[in-house]
Design a protein around this motif. Structure first.
Motif, mmCIF file in Angstrom:
data_model
loop_
_atom_site.group_PDB
_atom_site.id
_atom_site.type_symbol
_atom_site.label_atom_id
_atom_site.label_comp_id
_atom_site.label_asym_id
_atom_site.label_seq_id
_atom_site.Cartn_x
_atom_site.Cartn_y
_atom_site.Cartn_z
ATOM 1 N N THR A 156 22.299 -100.213 -8.377
ATOM 2 C CA THR A 156 23.495 -100.757 -8.213
ATOM 3 C C THR A 156 23.767 -101.280 -6.699
ATOM 4 N N LEU A 157 24.281 -101.691 -5.955
ATOM 5 C CA LEU A 157 24.257 -102.382 -4.518
ATOM 6 C C LEU A 157 24.327 -100.622 -3.941
ATOM 7 N N ASN A 158 24.870 -100.009 -4.123
ATOM 8 C CA ASN A 158 25.031 -98.424 -3.115
ATOM 9 C C ASN A 158 23.661 -98.363 -3.437
ATOM 10 N N THR A 159 23.208 -97.754 -4.659
ATOM 11 C CA THR A 159 21.202 -97.187 -4.486
ATOM 12 C C THR A 159 20.602 -98.529 -3.683
ATOM 13 N N LEU A 160 20.908 -99.403 -3.949
ATOM 14 C CA LEU A 160 19.625 -100.282 -2.723
ATOM 15 C C LEU A 160 19.968 -100.302 -1.217
ATOM 16 N N SER A 161 21.358 -100.424 -1.063
ATOM 17 C CA SER A 161 21.290 -100.599 0.131
ATOM 18 C C SER A 161 21.393 -98.606 1.179
ATOM 19 N N THR A 162 20.772 -97.550 0.496
ATOM 20 C CA THR A 162 19.999 -96.403 0.742
ATOM 21 C C THR A 162 19.049 -95.875 1.853
ATOM 22 N N ASP A 163 18.761 -95.582 2.486
ATOM 23 C CA ASP A 163 17.340 -95.610 3.436
ATOM 24 C C ASP A 163 16.397 -95.579 2.351
ATOM 25 N N GLU A 164 16.788 -94.684 1.607
ATOM 26 C CA GLU A 164 14.888 -94.401 0.837
ATOM 27 C C GLU A 164 14.811 -95.616 -0.978
ATOM 28 N N PHE A 165 15.952 -97.235 0.634
ATOM 29 C CA PHE A 165 15.555 -98.207 -0.424
ATOM 30 C C PHE A 165 15.637 -99.413 0.437
ATOM 31 N N TYR A 166 16.494 -100.230 0.823
ATOM 32 C CA TYR A 166 16.099 -100.860 1.652
ATOM 33 C C TYR A 166 17.158 -100.854 2.991
ATOM 34 N N GLY A 167 17.638 -99.931 3.005
ATOM 35 C CA GLY A 167 18.671 -99.445 4.728
ATOM 36 C C GLY A 167 20.159 -100.416 3.925
ATOM 37 N N SER A 168 21.023 -100.026 5.094
ATOM 38 C CA SER A 168 22.425 -100.465 5.325
ATOM 39 C C SER A 168 22.753 -102.180 5.416
ATOM 40 N N MET A 169 21.467 -102.355 6.692
ATOM 41 C CA MET A 169 20.690 -103.107 7.813
ATOM 42 C C MET A 169 21.087 -104.735 6.039
ATOM 43 N N ILE A 170 20.019 -104.170 5.410
ATOM 44 C CA ILE A 170 19.775 -105.179 4.085
ATOM 45 C C ILE A 170 20.613 -105.044 3.389
ATOM 46 N N GLY A 171 21.062 -103.676 3.385
ATOM 47 C CA GLY A 171 22.170 -103.783 2.102
ATOM 48 C C GLY A 171 23.429 -104.810 2.721
ATOM 49 N N ASP A 172 24.076 -104.665 3.710
ATOM 50 C CA ASP A 172 24.716 -105.843 4.032
ATOM 51 C C ASP A 172 24.089 -107.373 3.576
ATOM 52 N N ARG A 173 22.804 -107.650 3.861
ATOM 53 C CA ARG A 173 22.465 -109.175 3.618
ATOM 54 C C ARG A 173 22.790 -109.614 1.934
ATOM 55 N N LEU A 174 22.702 -108.656 1.369
ATOM 56 C CA LEU A 174 22.255 -108.201 -0.355
ATOM 57 C C LEU A 174 24.013 -108.629 -0.825
ATOM 58 N N ARG A 175 24.611 -108.310 0.044
ATOM 59 C CA ARG A 175 26.095 -108.099 -0.376
ATOM 60 C C ARG A 175 26.498 -109.097 0.242
ATOM 61 N N MET A 176 26.195 -110.062 0.820
ATOM 62 C CA MET A 176 25.795 -111.798 1.563
ATOM 63 C C MET A 176 25.471 -112.758 0.241
ATOM 64 N N MET A 177 24.247 -112.355 -0.296
ATOM 65 C CA MET A 177 23.062 -112.771 -0.512
ATOM 66 C C MET A 177 23.736 -113.613 -2.496
ATOM 67 N N PHE A 178 24.114 -112.853 -2.910
ATOM 68 C CA PHE A 178 24.738 -112.166 -4.416
ATOM 69 C C PHE A 178 26.053 -112.158 -5.190
ATOM 70 N N ASN A 179 25.447 -112.551 -6.069
ATOM 71 C CA ASN A 179 26.556 -112.348 -7.245
ATOM 72 C C ASN A 179 25.913 -110.856 -8.092
ATOM 73 N N PHE A 180 26.751 -110.290 -8.590
ATOM 74 C CA PHE A 180 26.376 -108.556 -9.105
ATOM 75 C C PHE A 180 26.900 -108.924 -9.912
ATOM 76 N N ILE A 181 25.916 -109.230 -11.312
ATOM 77 C CA ILE A 181 26.594 -108.988 -12.226
ATOM 78 C C ILE A 181 25.782 -108.229 -13.388
ATOM 79 N N THR A 182 26.740 -107.263 -14.280
ATOM 80 C CA THR A 182 26.609 -106.130 -14.820
ATOM 81 C C THR A 182 26.148 -106.592 -16.229
ATOM 82 N N LEU A 183 24.789 -106.182 -16.741
ATOM 83 C CA LEU A 183 24.110 -106.872 -18.274
ATOM 84 C C LEU A 183 24.583 -105.173 -19.173
ATOM 85 N N HIS A 184 25.773 -105.164 -20.218
ATOM 86 C CA HIS A 184 25.575 -103.845 -20.435
ATOM 87 C C HIS A 184 25.053 -103.621 -22.187
ATOM 88 N N GLY A 185 24.959 -102.365 -22.392
ATOM 89 C CA GLY A 185 24.447 -101.852 -23.605
ATOM 90 C C GLY A 185 22.965 -101.662 -23.120
#
Length: 241
Positions: free
Chosen positions: A207-236
């Motif tokens: 999820t975006l919240n996970t990708l924004s953690t320090d273990e992944f890309y951090g909050s600064m890149i996470g903020d850019r991800l929010r600006m760059m992407f539409n987040f669509i969930t594929l179920h199943g």
């Protein structure tokens, strides 16, 4: 001889009648030019949903065959909502549940079919461009681990301006040793692509919240991800046999 006095900015502007209107017209031209560039960076498909759906099944089956999976692509209740959104997006339909100027990050559980959906989309997109010799950039479909290695070899600037689908986004190592230096190739690339407004798509189990953690890309890149992407969930659940 008397030296000519330099005019102040205010004086230079005020001596021209209609200067404000002229500058406003200049700004309008710049805005129109930038909007035209945005339109030109995306190749829009000319299909009705029924046509898009049928083509998606056929090109999806072709993707599976390329993987040596001797089966047909199936559209069902779990993946059809995401395919419908891809159709809205690829035809610039305002029914799209997001921002048409952003990319798409398809999220979901392991094996639920995220990769095959965007791989099919890129195959269809690129096939049409090649078949009809259209003046649009091809979509580069590449796994995040491979992309990271390519950035290390060629630099992030090599991948800054072309449209990309990053598969398995977030699974790559976040830091890499390069001649004794610690670098963050994917973070650097995301930052550059965000600055240039380059269209980026991807798939991720996170999820975006996970990708924004320090273990992944951090909050600064996470903020850019929010600006760059539409987040669509594929179920199943997993479709892997």
């Amino acid at each position: 001889m008397e030296r000519k006095r330099d005019l102040s900015t205010q004086e230079a502007i005020s001596i021209r009648q209609g200067s404000i209107e002229a500058l406003q017209n200049d700004a309008k031209e710049i805005i129109a030019d930038e909007k035209n560039k945005i339109r030109q960076r995306r190749f829009l498909l000319p299909f009705k949903y029924s046509e898009f759906r049928n083509l998606f099944v056929m090109f999806g089956t072709a993707c599976l065959q390329k993987r040596h999976q001797n089966r047909s692509f199936v559209i069902d209740k779990n993946n059809e909502p995401a395919i419908q959104q891809l159709h809205y997006y690829s035809t610039n339909n305002t029914a799209f549940a997001g921002n048409l100027n952003k990319g798409i990050l398809l999220q979901g559980k392991y094996g639920c079919g995220k990769t095959i959906l965007l791989e099919t989309y890129s195959m269809l997109h690129n096939h049409i461009i090649r078949k009809y010799c259209l003046n649009y950039p091809l979509l580069l479909f590449i796994k995040s681990i491979e992309l990271q290695e390519q950035i290390r070899k060629k630099s992030a600037s090599h991948f800054t301006r072309r449209p990309i689908i990053i598969d398995e986004f977030g699974r790559e190592s976040k830091t890499v040793q390069d001649y004794g230096n610690i670098i963050r190739p994917i973070s650097e690339l995301l930052s550059l692509r965000s600055d240039f407004g380059t269209l980026t798509h991807g798939t991720s189990n996170f999820t975006l919240n996970t990708l924004s953690t320090d273990e992944f890309y951090g909050s600064m890149i996470g903020d850019r991800l929010r600006m760059m992407f539409n987040f669509i969930t594929l179920h199943g659940e997993s479709r892997r046999i």
